[in-house]
Design an enzyme around this catalytic site. Structure first.
Site, short mmCIF file in Angstrom:
data_model
loop_
_atom_site.label_atom_id
_atom_site.label_comp_id
_atom_site.label_asym_id
_atom_site.label_seq_id
_atom_site.Cartn_x
_atom_site.Cartn_y
_atom_site.Cartn_z
N ASP A 266 45.80 36.36 34.13
CA ASP A 266 46.04 37.35 35.18
C ASP A 266 46.94 38.36 34.69
O ASP A 266 47.64 38.29 33.59
CB ASP A 266 46.52 36.59 36.66
CG ASP A 266 46.18 37.43 37.74
OD1 ASP A 266 45.94 36.86 38.75
OD2 ASP A 266 45.94 38.61 37.44
C1 GLC Z 1 45.80 41.15 39.86
C2 GLC Z 1 45.23 39.88 40.62
C3 GLC Z 1 43.94 39.48 39.99
C4 GLC Z 1 43.01 40.74 39.50
C5 GLC Z 1 44.00 41.15 38.41
C6 GLC Z 1 43.34 42.43 37.67
O1 GLC Z 1 47.29 40.64 39.81
O2 GLC Z 1 45.87 38.65 40.71
O3 GLC Z 1 43.05 39.01 41.18
O4 GLC Z 1 41.88 40.12 39.07
O5 GLC Z 1 45.27 41.27 38.92
O6 GLC Z 1 43.44 43.56 38.90
#
Ligand code: GLC
Length: 723
Positions: A266
């Site tokens: 993430d």
């Molecule tokens: C965010 C979220 C995740 C998302 C990623 C990219 O912090 O936790 O669900 O896919 O970043 O946007």
């Protein structure tokens, strides 16, 4: 995945270690979009060498097809190996045509609706240059204080599993190289939804047994459905952040489940290992994450900074690097990117595909299917000949109803309740009086008088209430999950002024609605319905469409009940009487009771369904046998409708206590007035397995209760034995 078109191993053999490491890094599009700038840019702030940008394997958060095509074209000019970049985004509930939030899609209890919407989203997103979506999010949830409950399909592992797998199959189709299909990424592995106190990113401490019983099944269902990527969660799980959690990422994901897809962190989750206190060095963070199987590091650069050194020190093997690169290139090959790096994305195609009448129709029908009629003392549906209508509340003419994670959707492209009703009843006199704000700290009541006057003067009143769409989604937890501000007071005054009133509720979570429920004769939960929310609301309120949604997550009576969920064990001192009278020496609350205001699986209709019979072909189930359950339902009302036939079991006695009720099957059926249908379910031994105290996945012979109905409300009960 389809047969490889590119000789990936040969390609890897010609890559330098820097080029291989470049494939393991994902940076925001702004690192590439304006790379014509001189050395000062986001790369300088992050600390990555501008030259290294030419090797980066994937990007996210770009804006539209033109930007994607420009980035891809420039990259292929500069990349020595001519390896196309991967373009990823969060297409959670639509790309430009937004459909209801996933918690609402769960409430549809209709995989066909989920399929149709997912395919639409894939078409639009692909035209916009997206090749991978960070979807489905299948985090199991029990606590409505957590803002990201909006992003999941609710509190049941089976429903979440069905809807997660449905999204994977719908987005990916049969061939990833088909330009209308997207690769998917299941997230957030694991148990992000178990954040303590419902506070986002908070600690998760749960037993392995609970994890395996409730939290893990939906991720596994998505892997079994062929999901191509997986994203570990931000949270610690039993003391160790998921991304560095060997038990989770190696023992469960790789050794037990054999996941062979791409693992992506993430956003800066690798970098956050320092914040968690796992280490004080980015080098350790790189080593931990990579050796736990994280292939791509999103928006932090520990891999860029340290992997070469770690290889030299023998702490990371170049063989493992090659395997990670191979997984990534295999995905790019499956998407056909080596032959078709932009997959036909263009602003012209995007404009032609997005927000078409057909797509708006899909979005509207989904919003109609997801809405849950929580209460109706007979005021709904309003007559289409209603002359004077008052729309009262912060959402009366609001277009801010697309919800969080709405990708490229725009508020001003949403149909408001006012617009929806005006379009349906062009001759009606519609008065809009917002009356107050939906913000928790805006308590101004100056608009009350106008609103009450509008209510007094109307034939029908529609209260349009809820929480702002930014009160759910990432980072947006609430300690009080009621209607924010002074909405309850406004509602009470308007209801005194006119009893012919119904309330619409817009929310990204179950709200505590006791006050509204006590005063208002009808309540329709719209969730955040997306681009066509107002049109759907109009059709539902005036009976053009019969509500058919069912609660996908329990509506608490009070936030103090959280976490609250239907599939709980009995405890040794259960109190299950519905009245709020406190029962001494029992597991209950003074003045509140244990039951939710609206339980899982609850949802009313404008017609009546009578469950006429439930027949089992046998009451004894053998290990390799099955029980056929036939449920006959009749529409005894005067209008067509859809009903979700839900089958629950209760394993009465087992070596580890079992939930008092557990959804094992459901089917949404349409019945015209007077029509009768029989739904057939099958029960087999694998459906009865559970994780015992030693974490073995077993079933145990014994007695089971079985019922059709919804949580805490059996219509017809029976029993059977596993022998
Ligand atoms: C965010 C979220 C995740 C998302 C990623 C990219 O912090 O936790 O669900 O896919 O970043 O946007």
């Amino acid at each position: 995945m389809k047969k490889q078109k590119t000789d990936i191993k040969a390609l890897i053999s010609q890559m330098t270690i820097d080029e291989k490491i470049g494939q393991l890094i994902q940076l925001n599009a702004n690192f590439f979009a304006d790379s014509s700038a001189d050395i000062t840019g986001p790369w300088e702030k992050l600390g990555i060498d501008k030259e290294a940008l030419k090797t980066i394997g994937s990007t996210l958060n770009f804006h539209g097809a033109d930007e994607m095509v420009a980035i891809q074209k420039k990259h292929l000019e500069e990349d020595r190996n001519k390896i196309p970049m991967l373009f990823m985004m969060d297409v959670i509930h639509g790309y430009r045509t937004i459909y209801p939030i996933p918690l609402a899609m769960g409430a549809s209890f209709d995989p066909e609706t989920v399929t149709e919407c997912s395919k639409m989203a894939a078409r639009e997103a692909s035209a916009g240059g997206i090749q991978v979506t960070f979807t489905p999010m299948v985090d199991y949830v029990r606590d409505a204080r957590w803002g990201r409950v909006m992003e999941t399909c609710g509190e049941d592992p089976y429903l979440n599993s069905v809807m997660g797998a449905t999204q994977v199959k719908a987005f990916q189709g049969d061939d990833l190289s088909d330009r209308d299909n997207l690769a998917t990424c299941v997230k957030h592995f694991a148990a992000y939804g178990g954040a303590e106190a419902g506070r986002d990113y908070n600690t998760v401490e749960i037993s392995e047994r609970l994890l395996r019983e409730y939290y893990l099944p939906a991720y596994k269902a998505c892997i079994d459905a062929g999901v191509t990527m997986l994203m570990p969660s931000f949270n610690t799980l039993n003391g160790v952040p998921s991304i560095a959690n060997k038990w989770l990422m190696k023992k469960v994901l790789k050794d037990e489940w054999g996941f062979e897809g791409v693992v992506i962190s993430d956003y800066n989750a690798v970098g956050e290992l320092l914040k968690h206190g796992m280490t004080d060095s980015t080098k350790d963070a790189a080593e931990m994450s990579f050796n736990c199987g994280c292939d791509i590091e999103m928006m932090s650069i520990t891999y860029y900074l340290h992997l070469k050194e770690l290889i030299a020190e023998g702490k990371v093997s170049e063989k493992a690097i090659d395997e990670a690169v191979e997984r990534i290139l295999t995905l790019k090959d499956a998407l056909g990117l080596f032959e078709d790096p932009t997959r036909g994305a263009s602003s012209e195609k995007e404009a032609a595909v997005c927000l078409t009448p057909e797509h708006r129709d899909i979005s509207r029908r989904a919003a109609e299917a997801c809405a849950v009629l929580l209460k109706n003392d007979g005021v709904l549906p309003f007559s289409e000949s209603t002359k004077k209508i008052a729309l009262i509340g912060p959402f009366a003419d609001s277009k801010e109803i697309k919800g969080f994670w709405a990708c490229c959707g725009k508020d001003d492209e949403c149909v408001s309740v006012y617009e929806g009703i005006k379009a349906l009843l062009p001759d009606a006199e519609i008065t809009v009086a917002r009356g107050c704000s939906a913000q928790w700290n805006e308590l101004d009541k100056d608009g009350f008088d106008e609103a009450v006057a509008a209510a007094k003067n109307a034939d029908a009143v529609i209260l349009c209430l809820g929480e702002p769409q930014k009160y759910s989604g990432e980072g947006n937890s609430r300690a009080d999950i009621g209607l924010p501000g002074v909405q309850n007071e406004l509602a009470a005054l308007c209801l005194e002024a006119n009893k012919n009133t119904a309330a619409l509720v817009f929310s990204g979570r179950p709200l505590t609605l006791c006050e509204l429920d006590a005063a208002c004769p009808a309540i329709l939960e719209m969730w955040f319905p997306g681009s066509e929310g107002g049109s759907a609301a109009a059709n539902l309120l005036f009976g053009k469409v019969n509500p058919s949604g069912k609660v996908s997550m329990s509506f608490p009576k009070a936030v103090g009940q959280c976490p609250i969920y239907y599939n709980h064990p009995s405890t040794g001192r259960p109190k299950r009487k519905p009245e709020d009278v406190h029962q001494p020496y029992a597991s209950n609350y003074i003045g509140c009771g244990n039951l939710p205001l609206y339980p899982f699986g609850h949802g009313l209709s404008y017609t009546e369904f009578t469950y006429e019979s439930m027949e089992l072909d046998t009451h004894e189930l053998t290990k390799d046998g099955k029980i056929t359950v036939k449920v006959t339902v009749k529409n005894t009302g005067d209008r067509a409708g859809k009903e979700v036939v839900q089958l629950y079991i209760h394993d009465l006695y087992a070596s580890a206590v079992r939930p008092i009720q557990q959804l094992v099957a459901f089917e949404k059926i349409s019945l015209s007035a007077g029509e009768t249908k029989t739904v057939t379910f099958e029960i087999s031994e694998p459906m009865l397995r559970f994780w015992d105290a030693e974490c073995k996945h077993i079933s145990e012979a014994g007695d089971f209760d079985l019922f059709v109905g919804y949580a805490d409300h059996p219509y017809i009960k029976d029993t059977f034995k596993l022998i």
